[in-house]
Design a protein around this motif. Structure first.
Motif, mmCIF file in Angstrom:
data_model
loop_
_atom_site.group_PDB
_atom_site.id
_atom_site.type_symbol
_atom_site.label_atom_id
_atom_site.label_comp_id
_atom_site.label_asym_id
_atom_site.label_seq_id
_atom_site.Cartn_x
_atom_site.Cartn_y
_atom_site.Cartn_z
ATOM 1 N N VAL A 223 0.811 -1.225 0.000
ATOM 2 C CA VAL A 223 0.000 0.000 0.000
ATOM 3 C C VAL A 223 0.843 1.274 0.000
ATOM 4 O O VAL A 223 0.325 2.352 -0.275
ATOM 5 C CB VAL A 223 -0.997 0.047 1.191
ATOM 6 C CG1 VAL A 223 -1.970 -1.107 1.126
ATOM 7 C CG2 VAL A 223 -0.287 0.106 2.526
ATOM 8 N N THR A 224 2.124 1.143 0.277
ATOM 9 C CA THR A 224 2.989 2.331 0.292
ATOM 10 C C THR A 224 3.588 2.614 -1.078
ATOM 11 O O THR A 224 4.238 3.637 -1.263
ATOM 12 C CB THR A 224 4.136 2.176 1.322
ATOM 13 O OG1 THR A 224 5.027 1.135 0.902
ATOM 14 C CG2 THR A 224 3.593 1.878 2.706
ATOM 15 N N ASN B 41 -0.976 -5.064 1.684
ATOM 16 C CA ASN B 41 -0.016 -5.218 2.774
ATOM 17 C C ASN B 41 0.619 -3.887 3.186
ATOM 18 O O ASN B 41 0.635 -2.932 2.422
ATOM 19 C CB ASN B 41 1.070 -6.219 2.378
ATOM 20 C CG ASN B 41 1.849 -6.707 3.574
ATOM 21 O OD1 ASN B 41 1.288 -6.968 4.634
ATOM 22 N ND2 ASN B 41 3.157 -6.820 3.419
ATOM 23 N N LYS B 42 1.142 -3.874 4.388
ATOM 24 C CA LYS B 42 1.768 -2.714 5.037
ATOM 25 C C LYS B 42 0.722 -1.671 5.430
ATOM 26 O O LYS B 42 0.964 -0.470 5.365
ATOM 27 C CB LYS B 42 2.860 -2.084 4.169
ATOM 28 C CG LYS B 42 4.040 -3.002 3.915
ATOM 29 C CD LYS B 42 5.159 -2.270 3.211
ATOM 30 C CE LYS B 42 6.325 -3.207 2.935
ATOM 31 N NZ LYS B 42 7.413 -2.514 2.228
ATOM 32 N N CYS B 43 -0.435 -2.147 5.871
ATOM 33 C CA CYS B 43 -1.501 -1.221 6.268
ATOM 34 C C CYS B 43 -1.137 -0.432 7.523
ATOM 35 O O CYS B 43 -1.824 0.527 7.863
ATOM 36 C CB CYS B 43 -2.821 -1.965 6.462
ATOM 37 S SG CYS B 43 -2.869 -3.031 7.914
ATOM 38 N N ALA C 140 1.717 4.592 5.923
ATOM 39 C CA ALA C 140 0.942 5.536 5.106
ATOM 40 C C ALA C 140 0.568 4.892 3.773
ATOM 41 O O ALA C 140 1.390 4.245 3.133
ATOM 42 C CB ALA C 140 1.748 6.808 4.872
ATOM 43 N N LYS C 141 -0.691 5.090 3.366
ATOM 44 C CA LYS C 141 -1.215 4.437 2.166
ATOM 45 C C LYS C 141 -1.222 5.386 0.977
ATOM 46 O O LYS C 141 -1.388 6.586 1.123
ATOM 47 C CB LYS C 141 -2.644 3.960 2.419
ATOM 48 C CG LYS C 141 -2.754 2.989 3.552
ATOM 49 C CD LYS C 141 -4.202 2.737 3.913
ATOM 50 C CE LYS C 141 -4.258 1.972 5.212
ATOM 51 N NZ LYS C 141 -5.505 2.108 5.891
ATOM 52 N N GLU C 142 -1.102 4.782 -0.206
ATOM 53 C CA GLU C 142 -1.208 5.521 -1.461
ATOM 54 C C GLU C 142 -2.305 4.901 -2.310
ATOM 55 O O GLU C 142 -2.514 3.695 -2.275
ATOM 56 C CB GLU C 142 0.097 5.413 -2.270
ATOM 57 C CG GLU C 142 1.272 6.153 -1.726
ATOM 58 C CD GLU C 142 2.493 6.024 -2.646
ATOM 59 O OE1 GLU C 142 2.340 5.633 -3.820
ATOM 60 O OE2 GLU C 142 3.586 6.319 -2.170
#
Length: 139
Positions: free
Chosen positions: A18-19, A53-55, A58-60
């Motif tokens: 998600v980054t 993944n990687k929630c 910070a999300k993009e």
């Protein structure tokens, strides 16, 4: 990937970061690759869950909009999606449980389908119901 990596698969996860929005762009490619190389015995695609993944960071991009993610998954043939963090163990068990449940449901449905087909089968080496068995004696 080559077909051998998918051999006998009954379910799959497609994971993106998600980054990094660029990893989301590859999701469709991976799903298409999966669908083109492996199917269940009934010809349907294997159940596939999308993992964002990687929630915990910070999300993009699209993952910020739940309804758009739901629509994307429906359009692309994913059975669902989860925001996960492998590092923090967020939603890993839930996503796995969801996928395994769908795999088992699909397997059960296919087995029931096999049983239904067997009802029309005629076994030739057994007497018909309600008729006595013919005995043939030889010398």
């Amino acid at each position: 990937m080559t077909r051998v990596y998918y051999k006998e698969a009954v379910g799959a996860f497609v994971v993106f970061d998600v980054t990094r929005a660029s990893t989301f762009e590859a999701v469709t490619k991976w799903k298409n690759d999966l669908d083109s190389k492996v199917q269940l015995p009934d010809g349907s695609p294997v159940p596939c869950v999308l993992l964002a993944n990687k929630c915990d960071q910070a999300k993009e991009g699209l993952v910020n909009n739940t309804s758009q993610m739901d629509d994307f998954c429906k359009e692309k043939g994913f059975i669902g999606w989860y925001e996960t963090s492998a590092k923090e163990n967020i939603n890993i068990d839930e996503a796995a449980r969801f996928l395994v449940t769908r795999i088992l449901e699909k397997d059960r449905a296919m087995q029931l389908g096999d049983d239904d087909r067997d009802k029309d089968r005629v076994v030739l080496d057994k007497p018909a119901p309600g008729r006595p068995e013919r005995k043939i004696n030889c010398c």
